[in-house]
Write an enzyme that holds these catalytic residues in place. Sequence first.
Site, mmCIF file in Angstrom:
data_model
loop_
_atom_site.group_PDB
_atom_site.id
_atom_site.type_symbol
_atom_site.label_atom_id
_atom_site.label_comp_id
_atom_site.label_asym_id
_atom_site.label_seq_id
_atom_site.Cartn_x
_atom_site.Cartn_y
_atom_site.Cartn_z
ATOM 1 N N ARG A 150 -108.068 36.365 -13.588
ATOM 2 C CA ARG A 150 -106.594 36.442 -13.481
ATOM 3 C C ARG A 150 -106.177 37.788 -12.868
ATOM 4 O O ARG A 150 -105.202 37.867 -12.111
ATOM 5 C CB ARG A 150 -105.948 36.265 -14.862
ATOM 6 N N VAL A 187 -97.652 39.170 -17.554
ATOM 7 C CA VAL A 187 -98.566 40.297 -17.696
ATOM 8 C C VAL A 187 -98.989 40.860 -16.328
ATOM 9 O O VAL A 187 -99.794 41.782 -16.258
ATOM 10 C CB VAL A 187 -99.802 39.911 -18.558
ATOM 11 N N HIS A 206 -95.236 41.025 -23.520
ATOM 12 C CA HIS A 206 -96.544 40.425 -23.833
ATOM 13 C C HIS A 206 -97.703 41.242 -23.284
ATOM 14 O O HIS A 206 -98.802 40.732 -23.112
ATOM 15 C CB HIS A 206 -96.596 38.973 -23.321
ATOM 16 N N CYS A 266 -109.658 50.722 -32.279
ATOM 17 C CA CYS A 266 -108.812 51.915 -32.426
ATOM 18 C C CYS A 266 -107.668 51.861 -31.412
ATOM 19 O O CYS A 266 -107.419 50.814 -30.824
ATOM 20 C CB CYS A 266 -109.646 53.196 -32.283
ATOM 21 N N CYS A 326 -115.525 51.000 -26.224
ATOM 22 C CA CYS A 326 -114.602 52.137 -26.319
ATOM 23 C C CYS A 326 -115.401 53.435 -26.376
ATOM 24 O O CYS A 326 -116.344 53.547 -27.160
ATOM 25 C CB CYS A 326 -113.773 51.956 -27.592
ATOM 26 N N GLY A 384 -87.213 31.445 -14.912
ATOM 27 C CA GLY A 384 -88.569 30.883 -14.879
ATOM 28 C C GLY A 384 -89.337 30.963 -16.177
ATOM 29 O O GLY A 384 -90.525 31.291 -16.171
ATOM 30 N N SER A 397 -90.011 28.752 -20.004
ATOM 31 C CA SER A 397 -89.743 27.561 -20.818
ATOM 32 C C SER A 397 -88.991 27.953 -22.089
ATOM 33 O O SER A 397 -88.489 27.082 -22.795
ATOM 34 C CB SER A 397 -91.055 26.851 -21.165
ATOM 35 N N ASN A 453 -84.062 28.067 -13.092
ATOM 36 C CA ASN A 453 -85.308 27.359 -13.374
ATOM 37 C C ASN A 453 -85.416 26.168 -12.426
ATOM 38 O O ASN A 453 -84.393 25.614 -12.034
ATOM 39 C CB ASN A 453 -85.320 26.877 -14.838
HETATM 40 P P1 OAD Z 1 -94.220 28.509 -19.133
HETATM 41 O O1 OAD Z 1 -95.371 28.000 -18.341
HETATM 42 O O2 OAD Z 1 -94.081 28.057 -20.540
HETATM 43 O O3 OAD Z 1 -92.870 28.102 -18.385
HETATM 44 C C1 OAD Z 1 -92.705 28.349 -17.008
HETATM 45 C C2 OAD Z 1 -91.283 27.953 -16.649
HETATM 46 O O4 OAD Z 1 -91.074 28.309 -15.298
HETATM 47 C C3 OAD Z 1 -90.975 26.456 -16.793
HETATM 48 O O5 OAD Z 1 -89.733 26.317 -17.473
HETATM 49 C C4 OAD Z 1 -90.875 25.975 -15.337
HETATM 50 O O6 OAD Z 1 -89.938 24.909 -15.196
HETATM 51 C C5 OAD Z 1 -90.387 27.238 -14.644
HETATM 52 N N1 OAD Z 1 -90.749 27.367 -13.218
HETATM 53 C C6 OAD Z 1 -91.895 27.009 -12.598
HETATM 54 N N2 OAD Z 1 -91.888 27.352 -11.312
HETATM 55 C C7 OAD Z 1 -90.685 27.964 -11.078
HETATM 56 C C8 OAD Z 1 -90.066 28.540 -9.948
HETATM 57 N N3 OAD Z 1 -90.671 28.599 -8.766
HETATM 58 N N4 OAD Z 1 -88.816 29.048 -10.093
HETATM 59 C C9 OAD Z 1 -88.167 28.994 -11.286
HETATM 60 N N5 OAD Z 1 -88.706 28.461 -12.397
HETATM 61 C C10 OAD Z 1 -89.948 27.950 -12.300
HETATM 62 O O7 OAD Z 1 -94.253 30.094 -19.020
HETATM 63 P P2 OAD Z 1 -93.477 31.183 -19.911
HETATM 64 O O8 OAD Z 1 -92.148 30.694 -20.336
HETATM 65 O O9 OAD Z 1 -93.574 32.460 -19.179
HETATM 66 O O10 OAD Z 1 -97.576 34.235 -23.645
HETATM 67 O O11 OAD Z 1 -94.436 31.243 -21.170
HETATM 68 C C11 OAD Z 1 -94.149 32.161 -22.188
HETATM 69 C C12 OAD Z 1 -95.417 32.710 -22.765
HETATM 70 O O12 OAD Z 1 -96.319 31.644 -23.118
HETATM 71 C C13 OAD Z 1 -96.256 33.548 -21.808
HETATM 72 O O13 OAD Z 1 -95.816 34.882 -21.724
HETATM 73 C C14 OAD Z 1 -97.614 33.468 -22.435
HETATM 74 C C15 OAD Z 1 -97.675 32.007 -22.742
HETATM 75 O O14 OAD Z 1 -98.525 31.636 -23.787
HETATM 76 C C16 OAD Z 1 -98.605 35.001 -23.997
HETATM 77 O O15 OAD Z 1 -99.613 35.078 -23.304
HETATM 78 C C17 OAD Z 1 -98.377 35.740 -25.266
#
Ligand code: OAD
Length: 231
Positions: free
Chosen positions: A68, A97, A113, A124, A141, A181, A183, A207
């Site tokens: 990644r 991230v 995050h 640590c 570490c 962007g 969910s 979105n």
């Molecule tokens: P998600 O994958 O849950 O949601 C992505 C969102 O982006 C969805 O609502 C899509 O409809 C929208 N989307 C996709 N392509 C797009 C575009 N080109 N323009 C606008 N919107 C678009 O991702 P996150 O909401 O970021 O956490 O997920 C939240 C957290 O869940 C992440 O930070 C990660 C994950 O587990 C950790 O790693 C702690």
Amino acid sequence: MIETARTILAEAVNPVSFSGAGLSAESGIATFREPQTGLWAKYDPMKLASPEGFAADPELVIAWYNERRRRAAAAQPNPAHRALAARHDMVHIVQNVDDLLERAGARDVVHLHGSLTRDRCSRCTHRESVDLADPPGLHRCPECHGLMRPDVVWFGESLPRADWTRAETAARAADVFIVIGTSATVYPAAGLIDIARASGASVVVVNVEPGGAPGTQLTGPAAEIVPQLLR
Ligand code: OAD
């Protein structure tokens, strides 16, 4: 709708953006929850993004994060990152991230995050910065000999306290809160939308799918809509 949102943003004194994986989707970085292409549709988050998964197979977890990291290094900020970064008075609360907003020039970015650009010790408080294009393999570490891991928040872990406090303070002070962007399903991060609204902010949601979070809906790709909003 977009004209109204543009006016509200132009007049905002404390604008805040709150973004998720969809912001970087058009830079070629995978989202999490979309069917077929989302990372969590292809991989088991408990194996790759939890303390238990890391304890069970640290080599696998580091290899996955390093892949990644290389992808993030190869990606470029898209027009949405650049438009956000150009608005210098905006606080950017990010769940991503990657470092694309910073590379676009954003000054005030709160990583709720964590970040791929750092490792931290699993035992640590030692931290190291990481070259995304050439990340180190599994290593220990130098201070306590614990295993180093990406400085990101995994399932079952708390958010970094200082970043959460900054994000909550910004959400309470926001007069406009643009949700881009995401969910909006992962808490406590998603709760910032309610905090901003309850504190009087206008909420604008960008979105590709309507209805992820309540607010003025601007439906379409972030790289098209955000530059129009902040023009
Ligand atoms: P998600 O994958 O849950 O949601 C992505 C969102 O982006 C969805 O609502 C899509 O409809 C929208 N989307 C996709 N392509 C797009 C575009 N080109 N323009 C606008 N919107 C678009 O991702 P996150 O909401 O970021 O956490 O997920 C939240 C957290 O869940 C992440 O930070 C990660 C994950 O587990 C950790 O790693 C702690």
